[in-house]
Design an enzyme around this catalytic site. Structure first.
Site, mmCIF file in Angstrom:
data_model
loop_
_atom_site.group_PDB
_atom_site.id
_atom_site.type_symbol
_atom_site.label_atom_id
_atom_site.label_comp_id
_atom_site.label_asym_id
_atom_site.label_seq_id
_atom_site.Cartn_x
_atom_site.Cartn_y
_atom_site.Cartn_z
ATOM 1 N N PHE A 229 0.833 -1.194 0.000
ATOM 2 C CA PHE A 229 0.000 0.000 0.000
ATOM 3 C C PHE A 229 0.873 1.252 0.000
ATOM 4 O O PHE A 229 1.878 1.313 0.709
ATOM 5 C CB PHE A 229 -0.869 0.063 1.266
ATOM 6 C CG PHE A 229 -1.809 -1.082 1.464
ATOM 7 C CD1 PHE A 229 -3.127 -1.015 1.027
ATOM 8 C CD2 PHE A 229 -1.382 -2.236 2.123
ATOM 9 C CE1 PHE A 229 -3.993 -2.067 1.244
ATOM 10 C CE2 PHE A 229 -2.248 -3.293 2.346
ATOM 11 C CZ PHE A 229 -3.557 -3.217 1.906
ATOM 12 N N ASP A 230 0.442 2.255 -0.751
ATOM 13 C CA ASP A 230 0.951 3.609 -0.548
ATOM 14 C C ASP A 230 0.296 4.145 0.735
ATOM 15 O O ASP A 230 -0.687 3.569 1.234
ATOM 16 C CB ASP A 230 0.582 4.468 -1.751
ATOM 17 C CG ASP A 230 1.085 5.893 -1.641
ATOM 18 O OD1 ASP A 230 2.100 6.122 -0.954
ATOM 19 O OD2 ASP A 230 0.455 6.780 -2.241
ATOM 20 N N GLY A 231 0.821 5.243 1.270
ATOM 21 C CA GLY A 231 0.271 5.802 2.499
ATOM 22 C C GLY A 231 -0.788 6.855 2.255
ATOM 23 O O GLY A 231 -1.989 6.608 2.364
#
Length: 384
Positions: A229-231
């Site tokens: 996941f990106d943040g």
């Protein structure tokens, strides 16, 4: 550059030409537009028999969990399988010819699409869960969603049997929106080739992402599900992203330092990470933390010292564990993702989706937040 699904990601990015889909999706191609040759479609060819079909034994209700108890992943047929050939029939010959073609070829299985390895990994996790918890309904439940007419269902079922997938739940909507059905299924994640329907799902609070076809795909683990996941604007809200886009990097760092003890608001994929964590804890409870078949990753452009504390404190306050966290301080994500080899990576910026695809990573675009106003202007030489 604006990218619309479904696209073929390969080497150099080319201008997209987008046309309507037979199932409500839109698609384009990173390949050159080809003239239609009816001879290439082989419409008169007799169907070949499906091979590799298996018989399945269903014992009790454990294979059919109630939607409210399961982690439900709804997958479009156009990302689970490759249907570009059929799409060309629809676009250039119309819906009636498309349906005829599908019926005539219904015993010919579709090839795997970008979501296929991810779905296989979900099923591998289910196998382990059933060994540990034979009566539990806390499993991944996969729903195939398609805008297709029910006539195409036979080919889809034949394909699922050919590839030994365990997918018993279908939504064939005949061109109407699937969003209402997604809510009824208590969907935890929706993967589609239709960016507009993905945006509709996100607006309804359903975690969703747009997937793309890749020419190059890296091999991934068959025994461990890996999700990255990106943040910002994925797990977290786009609050900090807005500061960066509006005021620049220095103001972003200042904002994060001043607010490091204030939790970030949740983003669209937080709920899916929670669902993964819930299943992980079932393995931990059986002493299998080091042998858990689910592994999660945070891959963010944030800097660790300058802006990482707030992200980590937020995850901890939410009670969420990330197995690995990579703070790249603006470095390209593609090489890191190539080492991780996730089954799927979620990001809100097309620049990073393209970079991941170039390295063979299946990346899904989350069209959420301030970055969507910038995606159409992003170039391959820039981006946060």
């Amino acid at each position: 550059m604006s990218l619309d699904p479904i696209q073929v990601m390969s080497g150099q990015v080319k201008e997209l030409k987008v046309s309507p889909s037979s199932n409500g999706d839109t698609r384009g191609s990173w390949e050159e537009k080809e003239e239609f040759d009816p001879n290439q479609l082989d419409l008169t060819t007799k169907s070949k028999p499906v091979t590799g079909r298996r018989a399945r034994k269903v014992e009790g209700a454990m294979f059919f969990p109630k939607p409210e108890n399961a982690v439900t992943v709804a997958v479009s047929s156009r990302v689970l399988f490759r249907t570009e050939r059929e799409q060309k029939v629809f676009e250039q010959k119309g819906v009636e010819e498309y349906l005829r073609y599908q019926i005539e070829h219904e015993n010919e299985p579709f090839a795997p699409g970008p979501a296929f390895p991810f779905v296989k990994a979900l099923e591998a996790v289910n196998t382990r869960l059933r060994e540990l918890y034979p009566q539990s309904e806390e499993l991944f439940d996969i729903v195939l969603v398609t805008y297709n007419h029910a006539h195409v269902g036979i080919r889809l079922i034949n394909t699922i049997n050919h590839h030994n997938l365990f997918i018993e739940r279908f939504c064939m909507t005949g061109g109407s929106s699937p969003i209402g059905y997604l809510k009824a299924w208590h969907t935890n994640l929706y993967l589609s080739a239709d960016a507009e329907k993905v945006r509709e799902a996100l607006a309804e609070g359903i975690a969703a992402a747009t997937m793309f076809m890749l020419e190059k795909v890296s091999e991934v683990s068959e025994s461990q599900l890996r999700v990255a996941f990106d943040g910002d604007a994925v797990l977290f809200s786009d609050e900090s992203e807005r500061i960066f886009k509006t005021h620049g990097l220095d103001k972003f760092f200042e904002h994060e330092r001043e607010n490091e003890d204030i939790l970030l608001d949740h983003g669209p994929l937080k709920g899916f990470l929670e669902a993964l964590g819930k299943l992980q804890k079932k393995f931990y409870a059986k002493g299998q933390r080091l042998n858990c078949p689910i592994r999660t990753y945070l891959v963010t452009a944030r800097s660790a010292a300058s802006s990482g504390i707030r992200a980590l404190k937020t995850l901890r306050a939410w009670g969420l564990e990330i197995d690995e966290a990579l703070f790249l301080a603006g470095a390209p994500k593609g090489p890191m993702l190539e080492k991780i080899r996730p089954h799927i990576y979620f990001d809100d910026q097309m620049f990073h989706i393209e970079g991941a695809a170039e390295m063979g990573t299946v990346a899904a675009h989350v069209p959420y937040g301030i970055a969507q106003k910038h995606n159409s202007q992003q170039k391959l030489s820039g981006g946060k």
